[in-house]
Design a protein around this motif. Sequence first.
Motif, PDB file in Angstrom:
ATOM      1  N   ILE A  58      -2.906   5.199   3.015  1.00  0.00           N
ATOM      2  CA  ILE A  58      -1.735   5.362   3.875  1.00  0.00           C
ATOM      3  C   ILE A  58      -1.254   6.798   3.769  1.00  0.00           C
ATOM      4  O   ILE A  58      -1.009   7.315   2.675  1.00  0.00           O
ATOM      5  CB  ILE A  58      -0.606   4.401   3.486  1.00  0.00           C
ATOM      6  N   ALA A  59      -1.139   7.442   4.923  1.00  0.00           N
ATOM      7  CA  ALA A  59      -0.676   8.828   4.985  1.00  0.00           C
ATOM      8  C   ALA A  59       0.789   8.865   5.387  1.00  0.00           C
ATOM      9  O   ALA A  59       1.184   8.228   6.374  1.00  0.00           O
ATOM     10  CB  ALA A  59      -1.511   9.621   5.978  1.00  0.00           C
ATOM     11  N   ALA A  60       1.590   9.601   4.609  1.00  0.00           N
ATOM     12  CA  ALA A  60       2.973   9.867   4.983  1.00  0.00           C
ATOM     13  C   ALA A  60       2.987  11.214   5.703  1.00  0.00           C
ATOM     14  O   ALA A  60       2.622  12.239   5.124  1.00  0.00           O
ATOM     15  CB  ALA A  60       3.861   9.908   3.747  1.00  0.00           C
ATOM     16  N   ILE A  61       3.370  11.198   6.959  1.00  0.00           N
ATOM     17  CA  ILE A  61       3.303  12.388   7.802  1.00  0.00           C
ATOM     18  C   ILE A  61       4.663  13.070   7.837  1.00  0.00           C
ATOM     19  O   ILE A  61       5.688  12.428   8.058  1.00  0.00           O
ATOM     20  CB  ILE A  61       2.860  12.016   9.230  1.00  0.00           C
ATOM     21  N   PHE A  62       4.628  14.381   7.617  1.00  0.00           N
ATOM     22  CA  PHE A  62       5.854  15.176   7.602  1.00  0.00           C
ATOM     23  C   PHE A  62       5.725  16.355   8.552  1.00  0.00           C
ATOM     24  O   PHE A  62       4.622  16.808   8.862  1.00  0.00           O
ATOM     25  CB  PHE A  62       6.144  15.689   6.192  1.00  0.00           C
ATOM     26  N   SER A  63       6.894  16.857   8.960  1.00  0.00           N
ATOM     27  CA  SER A  63       6.935  18.063   9.789  1.00  0.00           C
ATOM     28  C   SER A  63       6.885  19.291   8.895  1.00  0.00           C
ATOM     29  O   SER A  63       6.908  19.196   7.664  1.00  0.00           O
ATOM     30  CB  SER A  63       8.223  18.074  10.616  1.00  0.00           C
ATOM     31  N   SER A  64       6.857  20.442   9.514  1.00  0.00           N
ATOM     32  CA  SER A  64       6.845  21.696   8.751  1.00  0.00           C
ATOM     33  C   SER A  64       8.144  21.883   7.966  1.00  0.00           C
ATOM     34  O   SER A  64       8.191  22.623   6.988  1.00  0.00           O
ATOM     35  CB  SER A  64       6.642  22.884   9.698  1.00  0.00           C
ATOM     36  N   LYS A  65       9.194  21.146   8.344  1.00  0.00           N
ATOM     37  CA  LYS A  65      10.477  21.203   7.645  1.00  0.00           C
ATOM     38  C   LYS A  65      10.610  20.083   6.612  1.00  0.00           C
ATOM     39  O   LYS A  65      11.702  19.832   6.110  1.00  0.00           O
ATOM     40  CB  LYS A  65      11.627  21.119   8.651  1.00  0.00           C
ATOM     41  N   ARG A  66       9.483  19.440   6.334  1.00  0.00           N
ATOM     42  CA  ARG A  66       9.423  18.351   5.362  1.00  0.00           C
ATOM     43  C   ARG A  66      10.259  17.139   5.790  1.00  0.00           C
ATOM     44  O   ARG A  66      10.737  16.355   4.969  1.00  0.00           O
ATOM     45  CB  ARG A  66       9.871  18.812   3.966  1.00  0.00           C
ATOM     46  N   GLU A  67      10.403  16.967   7.096  1.00  0.00           N
ATOM     47  CA  GLU A  67      11.090  15.792   7.627  1.00  0.00           C
ATOM     48  C   GLU A  67      10.072  14.681   7.866  1.00  0.00           C
ATOM     49  O   GLU A  67       8.975  14.936   8.389  1.00  0.00           O
ATOM     50  CB  GLU A  67      11.802  16.129   8.941  1.00  0.00           C
ATOM     51  N   PHE A  68      10.412  13.455   7.496  1.00  0.00           N
ATOM     52  CA  PHE A  68       9.518  12.321   7.701  1.00  0.00           C
ATOM     53  C   PHE A  68       9.260  12.116   9.194  1.00  0.00           C
ATOM     54  O   PHE A  68      10.179  12.153  10.008  1.00  0.00           O
ATOM     55  CB  PHE A  68      10.110  11.053   7.101  1.00  0.00           C
TER      56      PHE A  68
ATOM     57  N   ILE B 112       0.867  -1.172   0.000  1.00  0.00           N
ATOM     58  CA  ILE B 112       0.000   0.000   0.000  1.00  0.00           C
ATOM     59  C   ILE B 112       0.907   1.226   0.000  1.00  0.00           C
ATOM     60  O   ILE B 112       1.472   1.599   1.029  1.00  0.00           O
ATOM     61  CB  ILE B 112      -0.914   0.012   1.239  1.00  0.00           C
ATOM     62  N   ALA B 113       1.054   1.851  -1.151  1.00  0.00           N
ATOM     63  CA  ALA B 113       1.916   3.032  -1.234  1.00  0.00           C
ATOM     64  C   ALA B 113       1.252   4.200  -0.522  1.00  0.00           C
ATOM     65  O   ALA B 113       0.027   4.326  -0.530  1.00  0.00           O
ATOM     66  CB  ALA B 113       2.161   3.387  -2.697  1.00  0.00           C
ATOM     67  N   PRO B 114       2.042   5.068   0.128  1.00  0.00           N
ATOM     68  CA  PRO B 114       1.451   6.263   0.727  1.00  0.00           C
ATOM     69  C   PRO B 114       0.653   7.038  -0.308  1.00  0.00           C
ATOM     70  O   PRO B 114       1.163   7.386  -1.375  1.00  0.00           O
ATOM     71  CB  PRO B 114       2.669   7.040   1.220  1.00  0.00           C
ATOM     72  N   ALA B 115      -0.614   7.278  -0.007  1.00  0.00           N
ATOM     73  CA  ALA B 115      -1.510   7.907  -0.972  1.00  0.00           C
ATOM     74  C   ALA B 115      -1.659   9.396  -0.748  1.00  0.00           C
ATOM     75  O   ALA B 115      -2.136  10.116  -1.625  1.00  0.00           O
ATOM     76  CB  ALA B 115      -2.883   7.248  -0.900  1.00  0.00           C
ATOM     77  N   VAL B 116      -1.263   9.863   0.433  1.00  0.00           N
ATOM     78  CA  VAL B 116      -1.431  11.273   0.743  1.00  0.00           C
ATOM     79  C   VAL B 116      -0.297  11.716   1.665  1.00  0.00           C
ATOM     80  O   VAL B 116       0.124  10.969   2.550  1.00  0.00           O
ATOM     81  CB  VAL B 116      -2.808  11.528   1.408  1.00  0.00           C
ATOM     82  N   SER B 117       0.211  12.895   1.415  1.00  0.00           N
ATOM     83  CA  SER B 117       1.213  13.492   2.300  1.00  0.00           C
ATOM     84  C   SER B 117       0.505  14.456   3.245  1.00  0.00           C
ATOM     85  O   SER B 117      -0.356  15.233   2.810  1.00  0.00           O
ATOM     86  CB  SER B 117       2.274  14.245   1.498  1.00  0.00           C
ATOM     87  N   VAL B 118       0.883  14.399   4.501  1.00  0.00           N
ATOM     88  CA  VAL B 118       0.195  15.203   5.514  1.00  0.00           C
ATOM     89  C   VAL B 118       1.216  15.963   6.347  1.00  0.00           C
ATOM     90  O   VAL B 118       2.194  15.374   6.826  1.00  0.00           O
ATOM     91  CB  VAL B 118      -0.653  14.310   6.442  1.00  0.00           C
ATOM     92  N   GLN B 119       0.979  17.241   6.494  1.00  0.00           N
ATOM     93  CA  GLN B 119       1.804  18.030   7.407  1.00  0.00           C
ATOM     94  C   GLN B 119       1.028  18.211   8.700  1.00  0.00           C
ATOM     95  O   GLN B 119      -0.161  18.534   8.684  1.00  0.00           O
ATOM     96  CB  GLN B 119       2.140  19.406   6.819  1.00  0.00           C
ATOM     97  N   VAL B 120       1.702  17.986   9.823  1.00  0.00           N
ATOM     98  CA  VAL B 120       1.039  18.101  11.123  1.00  0.00           C
ATOM     99  C   VAL B 120       1.673  19.226  11.937  1.00  0.00           C
ATOM    100  O   VAL B 120       2.754  19.726  11.608  1.00  0.00           O
ATOM    101  CB  VAL B 120       1.117  16.775  11.910  1.00  0.00           C
TER     102      VAL B 120
END
Length: 398
Positions: free
Chosen positions: A44-54, A4-12
Amino acid sequence: MPPIAPAVSVQVTPAAEKSIKKGHPWVYAEAVVKTSREADAGDIAAIFSSKREFVALGLFDPTSPIRIRILSTKPKTTIDSEWLTSAITSALEKRQKLFDDPDTDGFRLLHGENDNIPGLVADIYRNVLVIKIDTAGWMPHIELICDIFSVLVKPETIVLRLSRTIEPTGKYSDGAILRGRPVKGAVVFSENGLLFEADPVNGQKTGFFLDQRENRAKAGKLAKGRDVLNIFAYNGGFSLYAAQGGARSVISLDIAPQALEAAKRNFALNPQLAAKHETICADAFEAMKHMADRGRKFGMVIVDPPSFARKQADIPNALAAYEKLTRLGVNLTDKDGILISASCSARVSAEDFFDAVLKTVRKSGRKFTEIDRTLNAPDHPVGFAEGAYLKCIYIRLS
């Protein structure tokens, strides 16, 4: 099944990022700053920081206040059938002692977030597996979940239970039979040699409250020769153990007549139990006061109420209710009797609950000895703060 590839990138938010790194398994909707696109339940959500860090990978649910449930914080993780099989296998291995116990064939196999598979619970009752889903994120993956359990556990039947917040889709409705033969009526299973019935299709939770197994056994060992009052008895779990332990008499009190009928049926399944068993259908608070006013006394009083705190604002009222139940329980407990008080309110901490009970006992003026305190059962492990919901205290009153 392919990965299941990450389907959405999310910034938290920074606060959510910090919470995830500390091991918290939830991202609330208000903690989502932005998403790369609209996502569906189960993506599947790939979650990143405001600095685009995984930060993490998680299961997305666009309709839930818990928007993402964390699956992994390792950047090179592939979420696929192999990953899920490994996670479930790990949970099952932790329960090996229960699998090997010839006197018990009903227990929890998978405890959601606390077993690192958030939003997914699985219980076994003899040969019937019940899968309970607490997030719509797992709905697209139900068949994979069934495939894995079919190989690892080999149940005859798999039943689906859905959280009240999840909309059923197609054949995936609450109580649906996913695999195997239909369940006709109750399933009879064994717990420490006692037989109980569970209703996996229509019953509360997955059909039975498995989490109190150890506390029921402990109460039973203290019940010999005592007259026992079981408040909020539901289907008589504590009552049967008290009778097994040699109680002279047992009263099961509950406001639900159908629960007490189930308690009677559970006693009928165990004809070896010699204790006199009586049921009372009444409001717990009113019945306890009425008994105390009449001078009734018991050698053991068990108070195991439902959750009193569904949300944070409920905590003060919940603690007040525990204090009132303790006061009533003390009044009903005979000299050298035992008061057992439990809480399943996750929002009420163990410290606050125990303090409320002990404060009330002290106010009664009676001398007492604390026998024991217990928390979650081994098959209901604690993986994060909110997972530590169960607590129980045993007190001997002079």
